[in-house]
Design an enzyme around this catalytic site. Structure first.
Site, PDB file in Angstrom:
ATOM      1  N   VAL A  28      16.241  29.949  17.684  1.00 40.44           N
ATOM      2  CA  VAL A  28      14.813  29.601  17.725  1.00 40.44           C
ATOM      3  C   VAL A  28      14.375  29.333  19.169  1.00 40.44           C
ATOM      4  CG1 VAL A  28      13.114  27.870  16.980  1.00 40.44           C
ATOM      5  CG2 VAL A  28      14.821  28.723  15.367  1.00 40.44           C
ATOM      6  N   ASP A 131      37.289  29.982   8.208  1.00 37.89           N
ATOM      7  CA  ASP A 131      38.532  30.734   8.020  1.00 37.89           C
ATOM      8  C   ASP A 131      38.965  31.474   9.291  1.00 37.89           C
ATOM      9  OD1 ASP A 131      38.090  29.946   5.397  1.00 37.89           O
ATOM     10  OD2 ASP A 131      37.217  31.856   4.815  1.00 37.89           O
ATOM     11  N   GLU A 227      45.413  28.173   1.382  1.00 36.53           N
ATOM     12  CA  GLU A 227      45.024  28.309  -0.028  1.00 36.53           C
ATOM     13  C   GLU A 227      45.373  29.700  -0.570  1.00 36.53           C
ATOM     14  OE1 GLU A 227      40.816  28.114  -0.855  1.00 36.53           O
ATOM     15  OE2 GLU A 227      40.290  29.152   0.977  1.00 36.53           O
TER      16      GLU A 227
HETATM   17  O1  F6P Z   1      34.946  31.187   3.510  1.00 32.22           O
HETATM   18  C1  F6P Z   1      34.884  29.815   3.617  1.00 32.22           C
HETATM   19  C2  F6P Z   1      35.538  29.163   2.444  1.00 32.22           C
HETATM   20  O2  F6P Z   1      35.457  27.765   2.616  1.00 32.22           O
HETATM   21  C3  F6P Z   1      36.977  29.596   2.173  1.00 32.22           C
HETATM   22  O3  F6P Z   1      37.893  28.943   2.996  1.00 32.22           O
HETATM   23  C4  F6P Z   1      37.121  29.257   0.723  1.00 32.22           C
HETATM   24  O4  F6P Z   1      38.089  30.074   0.113  1.00 32.22           O
HETATM   25  C5  F6P Z   1      35.758  29.534   0.175  1.00 32.22           C
HETATM   26  O5  F6P Z   1      34.856  29.493   1.257  1.00 32.22           O
HETATM   27  C6  F6P Z   1      35.297  28.531  -0.869  1.00 32.22           C
HETATM   28  O6  F6P Z   1      34.050  28.905  -1.291  1.00 32.22           O
HETATM   29  P1  F6P Z   1      33.107  28.047  -2.250  1.00 32.22           P
HETATM   30  O7  F6P Z   1      32.106  27.362  -1.397  1.00 32.22           O
HETATM   31  O8  F6P Z   1      32.443  29.066  -3.105  1.00 32.22           O
HETATM   32  O9  F6P Z   1      33.961  27.081  -2.999  1.00 32.22           O
END
Ligand code: F6P
Length: 329
Positions: A28, A131, A227
Protein backbone atom coordinates in the site's frame (compact mmCIF):
# COMPACT_ATOMS: atom_id res chain seq x y z
CA UNK A 1 2.05 2.49 -25.49
CA UNK A 2 2.38 0.99 -22.01
CA UNK A 3 -0.80 1.45 -19.96
CA UNK A 4 -0.31 3.50 -16.80
CA UNK A 5 -1.09 1.56 -13.65
CA UNK A 6 -3.63 3.56 -11.59
CA UNK A 7 -5.19 1.09 -9.19
CA UNK A 8 -4.08 -2.28 -7.92
CA UNK A 9 -5.53 -4.88 -5.54
CA UNK A 10 -3.87 -7.03 -2.92
CA UNK A 11 -5.12 -10.25 -1.34
CA UNK A 12 -3.78 -12.91 0.99
CA UNK A 13 -4.63 -16.55 0.30
CA UNK A 14 -4.03 -20.02 1.76
CA UNK A 15 -2.70 -20.49 5.30
CA UNK A 16 -1.86 -17.21 7.00
CA UNK A 17 1.77 -16.49 7.80
CA UNK A 18 3.39 -13.92 10.10
CA UNK A 19 4.50 -11.00 7.93
CA UNK A 20 1.35 -10.90 5.78
CA UNK A 21 0.25 -7.65 7.40
CA UNK A 22 3.71 -6.20 6.96
CA UNK A 23 3.62 -7.01 3.25
CA UNK A 24 0.15 -5.47 2.86
CA UNK A 25 1.56 -2.32 4.45
CA UNK A 26 4.55 -2.34 2.13
CA UNK A 27 2.42 -2.78 -1.00
CA UNK A 28 0.00 0.00 0.00
CA UNK A 29 2.73 2.45 0.94
CA UNK A 30 4.91 1.69 -2.10
CA UNK A 31 1.86 2.16 -4.32
CA UNK A 32 1.04 5.48 -2.60
CA UNK A 33 4.59 6.67 -3.13
CA UNK A 34 4.08 6.11 -6.87
CA UNK A 35 0.63 7.72 -6.98
CA UNK A 36 -1.07 4.33 -7.44
CA UNK A 37 -4.31 3.61 -5.56
CA UNK A 38 -4.63 0.35 -3.69
CA UNK A 39 -7.59 -1.76 -2.61
CA UNK A 40 -7.66 -4.78 -0.33
CA UNK A 41 -9.54 -7.89 -1.41
CA UNK A 42 -10.78 -9.78 1.64
CA UNK A 43 -10.82 -13.54 2.20
CA UNK A 44 -8.53 -14.44 -0.68
CA UNK A 45 -9.96 -15.28 -4.08
CA UNK A 46 -13.45 -15.58 -2.54
CA UNK A 47 -13.38 -11.81 -2.04
CA UNK A 48 -12.51 -11.31 -5.67
CA UNK A 49 -15.51 -13.41 -6.68
CA UNK A 50 -17.94 -11.62 -4.35
CA UNK A 51 -16.47 -8.12 -4.57
CA UNK A 52 -15.47 -8.04 -0.88
CA UNK A 53 -13.19 -5.07 -1.40
CA UNK A 54 -11.99 -2.22 0.81
CA UNK A 55 -10.06 0.92 0.04
CA UNK A 56 -6.58 0.99 1.54
CA UNK A 57 -4.45 4.06 2.06
CA UNK A 58 -1.28 4.85 3.97
CA UNK A 59 -3.32 5.41 7.19
CA UNK A 60 -5.32 2.20 6.97
CA UNK A 61 -2.12 0.17 7.18
CA UNK A 62 -0.74 2.01 10.22
CA UNK A 63 0.22 -0.05 13.26
CA UNK A 64 -0.08 -3.44 11.54
CA UNK A 65 3.59 -4.16 10.83
CA UNK A 66 3.91 -5.97 14.18
CA UNK A 67 0.63 -7.90 13.99
CA UNK A 68 0.25 -11.60 13.18
CA UNK A 69 -2.53 -12.94 10.94
CA UNK A 70 -3.79 -10.91 8.02
CA UNK A 71 -6.02 -7.84 8.19
CA UNK A 72 -7.45 -8.95 4.82
CA UNK A 73 -8.40 -12.41 6.15
CA UNK A 74 -7.55 -15.44 4.08
CA UNK A 75 -9.24 -18.48 2.57
CA UNK A 76 -8.78 -21.43 0.29
CA UNK A 77 -11.42 -20.83 -2.36
CA UNK A 78 -13.17 -23.83 -3.92
CA UNK A 79 -15.18 -21.65 -6.28
CA UNK A 80 -12.09 -19.98 -7.69
CA UNK A 81 -10.85 -23.39 -8.85
CA UNK A 82 -13.66 -23.36 -11.44
CA UNK A 83 -13.67 -21.50 -14.75
CA UNK A 84 -16.88 -19.76 -13.66
CA UNK A 85 -15.25 -18.55 -10.42
CA UNK A 86 -12.24 -17.23 -12.33
CA UNK A 87 -14.52 -15.38 -14.79
CA UNK A 88 -16.40 -13.77 -11.89
CA UNK A 89 -13.10 -12.75 -10.27
CA UNK A 90 -11.83 -11.23 -13.51
CA UNK A 91 -15.12 -9.37 -13.91
CA UNK A 92 -14.70 -7.91 -10.39
CA UNK A 93 -11.21 -6.66 -11.36
CA UNK A 94 -12.74 -4.90 -14.34
CA UNK A 95 -15.67 -3.48 -12.33
CA UNK A 96 -13.30 -1.94 -9.78
CA UNK A 97 -10.80 -0.77 -12.40
CA UNK A 98 -7.95 -2.88 -11.05
CA UNK A 99 -4.90 -2.77 -13.32
CA UNK A 100 -3.13 -5.52 -11.42
CA UNK A 101 -3.45 -8.00 -8.57
CA UNK A 102 -0.80 -8.89 -6.02
CA UNK A 103 -1.50 -12.15 -4.19
CA UNK A 104 0.41 -13.25 -1.11
CA UNK A 105 0.56 -17.00 -0.38
CA UNK A 106 1.93 -20.30 -1.63
CA UNK A 107 1.98 -22.34 -4.83
CA UNK A 108 -1.82 -22.71 -4.86
CA UNK A 109 -2.12 -18.93 -4.67
CA UNK A 110 0.26 -18.55 -7.63
CA UNK A 111 -1.69 -21.09 -9.66
CA UNK A 112 -4.77 -18.95 -8.95
CA UNK A 113 -2.93 -15.87 -10.22
CA UNK A 114 -1.95 -17.65 -13.39
CA UNK A 115 -5.57 -18.64 -14.00
CA UNK A 116 -6.62 -15.01 -13.48
CA UNK A 117 -3.97 -13.77 -15.89
CA UNK A 118 -5.59 -15.82 -18.65
CA UNK A 119 -8.56 -13.44 -18.32
CA UNK A 120 -6.39 -10.44 -19.07
CA UNK A 121 -5.45 -9.39 -15.52
CA UNK A 122 -1.85 -8.45 -14.67
CA UNK A 123 -0.63 -10.47 -11.70
CA UNK A 124 2.31 -10.74 -9.30
CA UNK A 125 2.78 -13.25 -6.47
CA UNK A 126 4.59 -12.90 -3.16
CA UNK A 127 5.69 -16.11 -1.37
CA UNK A 128 4.41 -16.49 2.18
CA UNK A 129 4.13 -19.74 4.10
CA UNK A 130 5.61 -20.99 7.33
CA UNK A 131 6.52 -24.20 5.48
CA UNK A 132 9.21 -22.41 3.38
CA UNK A 133 8.41 -24.94 0.66
CA UNK A 134 7.95 -22.64 -2.35
CA UNK A 135 10.47 -23.87 -4.86
CA UNK A 136 11.49 -20.68 -6.63
CA UNK A 137 12.62 -18.80 -3.53
CA UNK A 138 15.16 -19.31 -0.77
CA UNK A 139 12.79 -17.71 1.70
CA UNK A 140 9.03 -17.47 2.29
CA UNK A 141 7.47 -14.89 4.58
CA UNK A 142 6.54 -16.28 7.97
CA UNK A 143 9.19 -19.00 8.19
CA UNK A 144 11.51 -17.23 10.59
CA UNK A 145 8.72 -16.28 13.00
CA UNK A 146 7.22 -19.77 12.94
CA UNK A 147 10.61 -21.34 13.55
CA UNK A 148 11.25 -19.02 16.50
CA UNK A 149 7.82 -19.79 17.96
CA UNK A 150 8.54 -23.52 17.71
CA UNK A 151 12.00 -23.11 19.22
CA UNK A 152 10.64 -21.15 22.16
CA UNK A 153 7.98 -23.81 22.82
CA UNK A 154 10.52 -26.64 22.55
CA UNK A 155 12.93 -24.90 24.93
CA UNK A 156 10.11 -24.80 27.46
CA UNK A 157 9.29 -28.46 26.87
CA UNK A 158 12.92 -29.33 27.38
CA UNK A 159 12.85 -27.83 30.89
CA UNK A 160 10.11 -30.19 31.99
CA UNK A 161 11.39 -33.21 30.04
CA UNK A 162 14.79 -32.78 31.66
CA UNK A 163 13.29 -32.54 35.14
CA UNK A 164 11.45 -35.85 34.67
CA UNK A 165 14.00 -37.81 32.57
CA UNK A 166 11.47 -37.99 29.78
CA UNK A 167 11.41 -38.14 26.01
CA UNK A 168 9.50 -35.56 24.02
CA UNK A 169 8.19 -36.10 20.51
CA UNK A 170 7.29 -32.75 18.98
CA UNK A 171 5.42 -32.44 15.72
CA UNK A 172 5.97 -29.23 13.81
CA UNK A 173 4.07 -28.05 10.73
CA UNK A 174 5.50 -27.99 7.22
CA UNK A 175 2.76 -29.59 5.13
CA UNK A 176 4.60 -32.18 2.99
CA UNK A 177 8.07 -30.68 3.55
CA UNK A 178 10.69 -30.94 6.27
CA UNK A 179 12.36 -27.50 6.07
CA UNK A 180 10.77 -26.22 9.26
CA UNK A 181 11.45 -29.44 11.20
CA UNK A 182 15.10 -29.58 10.13
CA UNK A 183 15.71 -25.94 10.99
CA UNK A 184 13.95 -26.18 14.33
CA UNK A 185 15.70 -29.47 15.10
CA UNK A 186 19.08 -27.86 14.59
CA UNK A 187 18.10 -24.88 16.71
CA UNK A 188 16.95 -27.07 19.60
CA UNK A 189 19.73 -29.69 19.47
CA UNK A 190 17.24 -32.49 18.88
CA UNK A 191 18.20 -36.11 19.47
CA UNK A 192 16.68 -36.96 16.08
CA UNK A 193 14.76 -35.11 13.37
CA UNK A 194 12.30 -36.88 11.10
CA UNK A 195 11.49 -35.30 7.75
CA UNK A 196 9.44 -36.63 4.82
CA UNK A 197 12.30 -36.11 2.34
CA UNK A 198 14.46 -38.76 4.05
CA UNK A 199 13.46 -42.30 4.83
CA UNK A 200 14.25 -43.19 8.38
CA UNK A 201 14.91 -46.42 10.16
CA UNK A 202 13.26 -46.49 13.57
CA UNK A 203 15.78 -48.86 15.13
CA UNK A 204 18.84 -47.06 13.81
CA UNK A 205 17.80 -43.45 13.81
CA UNK A 206 15.78 -43.34 17.00
CA UNK A 207 16.34 -46.37 19.23
CA UNK A 208 20.12 -46.56 18.67
CA UNK A 209 20.50 -42.80 18.96
CA UNK A 210 18.68 -42.70 22.27
CA UNK A 211 20.65 -45.67 23.61
CA UNK A 212 23.95 -44.04 22.59
CA UNK A 213 22.90 -40.79 24.20
CA UNK A 214 21.86 -42.69 27.34
CA UNK A 215 25.27 -44.37 27.49
CA UNK A 216 26.79 -40.90 27.34
CA UNK A 217 24.81 -39.96 30.41
CA UNK A 218 21.87 -38.23 28.78
CA UNK A 219 18.56 -38.69 30.56
CA UNK A 220 16.08 -36.75 28.43
CA UNK A 221 15.53 -36.76 24.67
CA UNK A 222 13.93 -34.52 22.07
CA UNK A 223 12.59 -35.95 18.81
CA UNK A 224 11.40 -33.36 16.27
CA UNK A 225 9.10 -34.60 13.58
CA UNK A 226 7.61 -32.91 10.51
CA UNK A 227 3.84 -33.33 10.20
CA UNK A 228 4.38 -34.83 6.72
CA UNK A 229 6.11 -37.88 8.24
CA UNK A 230 3.03 -39.36 9.88
CA UNK A 231 1.48 -39.65 13.30
CA UNK A 232 3.60 -38.33 16.16
CA UNK A 233 1.51 -40.34 18.64
CA UNK A 234 2.58 -43.57 16.93
CA UNK A 235 6.27 -42.61 17.20
CA UNK A 236 5.78 -41.67 20.85
CA UNK A 237 4.09 -44.99 21.67
CA UNK A 238 6.84 -46.97 20.00
CA UNK A 239 9.60 -45.11 21.84
CA UNK A 240 7.86 -45.68 25.17
CA UNK A 241 7.50 -49.38 24.43
CA UNK A 242 10.90 -50.17 22.93
CA UNK A 243 13.00 -48.07 25.27
CA UNK A 244 10.95 -48.14 28.46
CA UNK A 245 11.05 -44.40 28.37
CA UNK A 246 8.42 -42.06 29.76
CA UNK A 247 7.39 -40.24 26.58
CA UNK A 248 5.15 -37.25 25.86
CA UNK A 249 3.88 -36.11 22.48
CA UNK A 250 3.25 -32.45 21.64
CA UNK A 251 1.71 -31.27 18.39
CA UNK A 252 2.62 -27.62 18.03
CA UNK A 253 0.03 -27.04 15.30
CA UNK A 254 -1.40 -23.65 14.43
CA UNK A 255 0.34 -21.82 17.26
CA UNK A 256 3.30 -21.69 14.85
CA UNK A 257 1.31 -19.51 12.47
CA UNK A 258 0.41 -16.86 15.01
CA UNK A 259 2.20 -14.03 16.75
CA UNK A 260 4.10 -10.91 15.95
CA UNK A 261 6.44 -11.28 12.93
CA UNK A 262 10.17 -11.33 13.56
CA UNK A 263 12.42 -8.53 12.32
CA UNK A 264 13.46 -10.77 9.42
CA UNK A 265 9.85 -11.28 8.33
CA UNK A 266 9.01 -7.58 8.62
CA UNK A 267 12.04 -6.50 6.60
CA UNK A 268 11.56 -9.23 3.98
CA UNK A 269 7.91 -8.18 3.70
CA UNK A 270 8.96 -4.57 3.10
CA UNK A 271 11.29 -5.58 0.24
CA UNK A 272 8.94 -8.11 -1.36
CA UNK A 273 5.98 -5.70 -1.27
CA UNK A 274 8.12 -2.95 -2.78
CA UNK A 275 9.34 -5.23 -5.59
CA UNK A 276 5.83 -6.46 -6.39
CA UNK A 277 4.46 -2.94 -6.91
CA UNK A 278 7.53 -1.95 -8.92
CA UNK A 279 7.09 -4.95 -11.22
CA UNK A 280 3.41 -4.12 -11.87
CA UNK A 281 4.25 -0.47 -12.51
CA UNK A 282 6.86 -1.55 -15.05
CA UNK A 283 4.00 -3.17 -16.97
CA UNK A 284 5.09 -6.74 -16.24
CA UNK A 285 2.69 -9.57 -15.46
CA UNK A 286 2.83 -13.24 -14.44
CA UNK A 287 5.74 -12.70 -12.09
CA UNK A 288 6.62 -14.02 -8.65
CA UNK A 289 8.91 -12.12 -6.30
CA UNK A 290 11.67 -14.25 -4.87
CA UNK A 291 14.67 -14.01 -2.62
CA UNK A 292 17.93 -15.52 -3.85
CA UNK A 293 20.99 -15.27 -1.61
CA UNK A 294 19.46 -12.32 0.20
CA UNK A 295 18.59 -10.37 -3.00
CA UNK A 296 15.07 -9.82 -4.34
CA UNK A 297 14.07 -10.32 -7.97
CA UNK A 298 11.09 -11.37 -10.07
CA UNK A 299 10.71 -14.59 -11.99
CA UNK A 300 8.15 -15.95 -14.47
CA UNK A 301 5.21 -17.53 -12.65
CA UNK A 302 5.27 -20.72 -14.75
CA UNK A 303 9.01 -21.16 -14.21
CA UNK A 304 8.36 -20.61 -10.50
CA UNK A 305 5.64 -23.27 -10.43
CA UNK A 306 7.76 -25.78 -12.33
CA UNK A 307 10.72 -25.67 -9.99
CA UNK A 308 11.36 -28.35 -7.37
CA UNK A 309 12.78 -27.55 -3.99
CA UNK A 310 14.72 -30.14 -2.05
CA UNK A 311 15.75 -30.10 1.55
CA UNK A 312 18.85 -28.02 2.28
CA UNK A 313 21.42 -30.84 2.04
CA UNK A 314 24.15 -28.84 3.77
CA UNK A 315 21.87 -28.20 6.70
CA UNK A 316 21.01 -31.90 6.77
CA UNK A 317 24.69 -32.85 6.84
CA UNK A 318 25.15 -30.58 9.83
CA UNK A 319 22.22 -32.29 11.50
CA UNK A 320 23.73 -35.73 10.85
CA UNK A 321 26.95 -34.63 12.45
CA UNK A 322 25.02 -33.34 15.48
CA UNK A 323 22.75 -36.35 15.94
CA UNK A 324 24.77 -39.25 14.58
CA UNK A 325 22.07 -40.20 12.08
CA UNK A 326 23.48 -41.44 8.77
CA UNK A 327 21.12 -42.12 5.92
CA UNK A 328 21.95 -43.86 2.66
CA UNK A 329 19.76 -41.70 0.38
O1 F6P B 1 0.79 -24.23 4.69
C1 F6P B 1 0.76 -23.78 5.99
C2 F6P B 1 0.18 -24.81 6.90
O2 F6P B 1 0.20 -24.30 8.22
C3 F6P B 1 0.85 -26.18 6.85
O3 F6P B 1 2.02 -26.23 7.60
C4 F6P B 1 -0.24 -27.06 7.37
O4 F6P B 1 -0.10 -28.37 6.87
C5 F6P B 1 -1.48 -26.41 6.84
O5 F6P B 1 -1.16 -25.07 6.55
C6 F6P B 1 -2.64 -26.43 7.82
O6 F6P B 1 -3.71 -25.81 7.21
P1 F6P B 1 -5.08 -25.44 7.93
O7 F6P B 1 -5.04 -24.00 8.26
O8 F6P B 1 -6.11 -25.70 6.88
O9 F6P B 1 -5.22 -26.30 9.14
Amino acid sequence: MEKKVRRIGILTSGGDAPGMNAVIRSVVRTAASRGVECVGIRRGYNGLITGDIIRLDADSVSRIINKGGTMLYTARSEEFMTEMGQKKAAATCKQFGLDGIIAVGGDGTFRGLYALSKHGISVVGIPATIDNDISCTDYCLGYDTAANTAVEAIDRLRDTMQSHDRCSVVEVMGHRAGHLALYVGLATSATAVLVPEKEFDFENDIVENIIKARLNGKTHFMIIMAEGVGKATKVGERIAEELALDTRVTILGHIQRGGSPSARDRVTAASMGYEAVKVLCEGKTNRVIRSVSGKFEDIDIIDALNMKKGLDEEQYEVLEAMTGIHHQN
